[in-house]
Write a protein that holds these residues in place. Structure first.
Motif, short mmCIF file in Angstrom:
data_model
loop_
_atom_site.label_atom_id
_atom_site.label_comp_id
_atom_site.label_asym_id
_atom_site.label_seq_id
_atom_site.Cartn_x
_atom_site.Cartn_y
_atom_site.Cartn_z
N ARG A 122 -3.26 -35.90 9.14
CA ARG A 122 -2.15 -36.21 9.39
C ARG A 122 -1.25 -36.82 8.15
O ARG A 122 0.13 -36.33 8.07
CB ARG A 122 -2.20 -37.35 10.37
N ALA A 123 -1.91 -37.48 7.28
CA ALA A 123 -1.08 -38.01 6.00
C ALA A 123 -0.67 -36.70 5.35
O ALA A 123 0.54 -36.68 4.51
CB ALA A 123 -1.81 -38.69 4.95
N SER A 124 -1.13 -35.39 5.27
CA SER A 124 -0.90 -34.37 4.43
C SER A 124 0.45 -33.61 4.64
O SER A 124 0.88 -32.89 3.97
CB SER A 124 -2.13 -33.38 4.37
N VAL A 125 0.74 -34.03 6.10
CA VAL A 125 2.03 -33.19 6.70
C VAL A 125 3.21 -34.28 6.76
O VAL A 125 4.33 -34.07 7.35
CB VAL A 125 1.95 -32.53 7.77
N ALA A 126 3.12 -35.53 6.22
CA ALA A 126 3.95 -36.49 6.48
C ALA A 126 5.44 -36.29 5.88
O ALA A 126 6.40 -36.79 6.21
CB ALA A 126 3.44 -37.88 5.62
N GLY A 127 5.49 -35.45 4.72
CA GLY A 127 6.62 -35.11 4.27
C GLY A 127 7.34 -33.69 4.87
O GLY A 127 8.20 -33.21 4.21
N HIS A 128 6.72 -33.24 5.98
CA HIS A 128 7.07 -31.94 6.31
C HIS A 128 7.76 -31.78 7.72
O HIS A 128 7.57 -31.08 8.51
CB HIS A 128 5.82 -31.02 6.58
N VAL A 145 1.53 -23.31 13.57
CA VAL A 145 0.44 -23.82 14.29
C VAL A 145 -0.71 -24.56 13.38
O VAL A 145 -1.25 -25.59 13.66
CB VAL A 145 -0.44 -22.71 14.97
N VAL A 146 -0.55 -24.15 12.04
CA VAL A 146 -1.36 -24.76 10.92
C VAL A 146 -0.66 -26.47 10.71
O VAL A 146 -1.51 -27.42 10.65
CB VAL A 146 -1.62 -24.18 9.66
N LEU A 147 0.60 -26.32 10.72
CA LEU A 147 1.15 -27.71 10.35
C LEU A 147 1.02 -28.26 11.72
O LEU A 147 0.91 -29.87 11.67
CB LEU A 147 2.54 -27.60 10.06
N GLU A 148 1.10 -27.91 12.86
CA GLU A 148 0.92 -28.77 14.21
C GLU A 148 -0.45 -29.30 14.14
O GLU A 148 -0.55 -30.22 14.90
CB GLU A 148 1.15 -27.88 15.22
N ASN A 184 8.31 -24.32 6.40
CA ASN A 184 8.55 -24.67 7.83
C ASN A 184 8.29 -26.12 7.71
O ASN A 184 7.64 -26.57 7.05
CB ASN A 184 7.98 -23.83 8.89
N GLY A 185 8.83 -26.54 9.12
CA GLY A 185 8.48 -28.24 9.27
C GLY A 185 7.59 -28.05 10.46
O GLY A 185 7.03 -27.19 11.08
N VAL A 186 7.37 -29.48 10.83
CA VAL A 186 6.49 -29.82 12.12
C VAL A 186 7.42 -31.11 12.89
O VAL A 186 7.90 -31.97 11.98
CB VAL A 186 5.14 -30.02 11.83
N ASP A 187 7.28 -30.87 14.03
CA ASP A 187 7.66 -32.22 14.94
C ASP A 187 6.67 -33.26 14.73
O ASP A 187 5.87 -33.31 15.39
CB ASP A 187 8.30 -31.57 16.23
N GLY A 231 -0.19 -17.08 3.45
CA GLY A 231 1.13 -17.85 3.85
C GLY A 231 1.15 -19.16 3.12
O GLY A 231 0.74 -19.45 1.99
N TYR A 232 1.50 -20.07 3.92
CA TYR A 232 1.52 -21.60 3.32
C TYR A 232 0.21 -22.29 3.10
O TYR A 232 0.15 -23.44 2.60
CB TYR A 232 2.66 -22.38 4.12
N ALA A 233 -0.81 -21.72 3.88
CA ALA A 233 -2.12 -22.63 3.93
C ALA A 233 -2.52 -22.95 2.24
O ALA A 233 -2.94 -24.24 2.27
CB ALA A 233 -3.22 -21.63 4.52
N PRO A 234 -2.53 -22.17 1.41
CA PRO A 234 -2.98 -22.63 0.16
C PRO A 234 -2.18 -23.72 -0.60
O PRO A 234 -2.66 -24.62 -1.45
CB PRO A 234 -2.99 -21.40 -0.54
N GLU A 235 -0.86 -24.09 -0.07
CA GLU A 235 -0.10 -25.11 -0.42
C GLU A 235 -0.18 -26.26 0.26
O GLU A 235 0.30 -27.36 -0.14
CB GLU A 235 1.53 -24.69 -0.48
#
Length: 377
Positions: A347-353, A288-291, A173-176, A305-309
């Protein structure tokens, strides 16, 4: 130009499956695709009736809608797609049709994570129906591809259903990234003042409605091992909140647990917090983890889920067991650290999401399947 039809019971901004489909609709359109939707209301050809007020009646109505959309809804979705032979269909839930099926979670694993034994799961006729339906879905030729939201979800899919005939593609999934961002000093101050929080208090945020599955009890019992940390709880209902309050009182930390009840917009609470905690038993891909990461909060979460990745120990958060001592130690560690450094790395960890990047992956898959169809594949 690629034509895409999303088949989903409900679609709209917010969390969960409706929110995922809504974001994809927006971003696929921005990328030049023609995007249509086929929902439960479209299949019914009129607005759905209001949900019953009684819990048992609501559960039955929910189960009946699953059965109806999986059967009658499937037939009507096929008729809808027959008028659009060039479209690539992405199915998000229930209906047994579509080139792509997005696996938002397996019902059997979900129920077991809530503490239901296999016998209790299969006592429910709606759960039996869902398991049998999905056995046909994953082992048959209903779909040409299945999207798993994480590598763990792909492995889980194969473990539960053994033989999965469609190809499995992992697209998280992505994040806004515009809507969710680290707060300015003024935004943080205003959010804290609205909640009655002092400037120096360290706050761990929990967001979720299913307290048991998402591990609120573990977060509460972690507080004695994280002195000075306050727990801000968003979500739940009156009954669940009363039970959690009783647990906090029994643990002697009731003053350090604050309940807001359900809220539509999580951003003020993300802005007021210093860290995010989610000791969940099961997730496919918790938005909510990505948010939280996008909002600059380090995340303490279990390896589901996706947390370990996405979570890197010591960089943007910590991966933990469902153990209150370990959870408390990590919360205490974050409370003592410089929040600015964690905020930058989170913040940097989700820059590509971004949802745009996710939509590009869906569009590439749709283009590939369309090309295979034209070639007779």
């Amino acid at each position: 130009m690629t034509r895409i039809v999303q088949i989903v019971p409900r679609i709209g901004p917010g969390a969960g499956i409706p929110g995922v489909a809504w974001h994809l609709e927006q971003e696929l359109g921005a990328l030049g695709a023609t995007v249509e939707r086929f929902t439960y209301d479209d299949a019914r050809r009129r607005p759905a009736a209001p949900w019953p007020k009684r819990r048992l009646a609501r559960r039955f109505a929910h189960g009946w809608r699953i059965v109806w959309f999986s059967t009658v809804g499937t037939r009507r979705a096929r008729a809808f797609l027959a008028e659009r032979p060039d479209a690539v269909a992405i199915c998000h839930n229930n209906a047994m049709v579509g080139d792509v099926y997005v696996n938002h979670g397996l019902a059997l694993t979900h129920m077991r994570a809530r503490g239901h034994s296999g016998w209790r799961v299969f006592r429910n006729p709606f759960q039996v129906f869902s398991y049998a339906r999905d056995a046909i879905r994953y082992r048959g030729r209903t779909h040409r591809a299945v999207v798993a939201l994480s590598a763990a979800a792909a492995a889980e899919l194969r473990a539960v259903y053994r033989r999965v005939r469609p190809r499995v593609v992992v697209i998280p999934n992505g994040v806004d990234l515009e809507r969710f961002h680290p707060p300015s000093a003024d935004e943080r101050r205003a959010a804290r003042e609205a909640l009655g929080l002092g400037a120096d208090e360290r706050v761990a945020l929990f967001i979720g409605h299913e307290f048991a599955r998402k591990g609120l009890s573990h977060a509460i019992r972690a507080l004695p091992h994280a002195p000075g940390v306050l727990l801000l709880v968003v979500g739940g209902n009156g009954e669940l909140i009363a039970q959690a309050q009783a647990e906090a009182e029994a643990a002697g930390i009731a003053r350090r647990v604050h309940f807001t009840g359900p809220r539509l917009d999580p951003r003020p609470f993300l802005a007021a917090s210093d860290m995010f905690v989610l000791p969940s038993a099961y997730e496919a891909n918790a938005l909510v983890v990505l948010e939280a990461l996008a909002s600059g909060l380090p995340v303490v979460a279990t390896r589901v889920g996706y947390a370990p990745e996405i979570i890197m120990d010591g960089s943007n958060g910590f991966l933990v067991a469902r153990d209150e001592v370990e959870i408390g130690a990590r919360l205490a560690q974050l409370a003592e650290a410089d929040p600015a450094e964690w905020r930058t790395r989170a913040r940097a960890s989700v820059a590509g999401h971004s949802w745009s990047a996710v939509a590009q992956r869906y569009l590439a898959l749709a283009d590939e399947l369309a090309a295979e169809r034209r070639a007779g594949g």
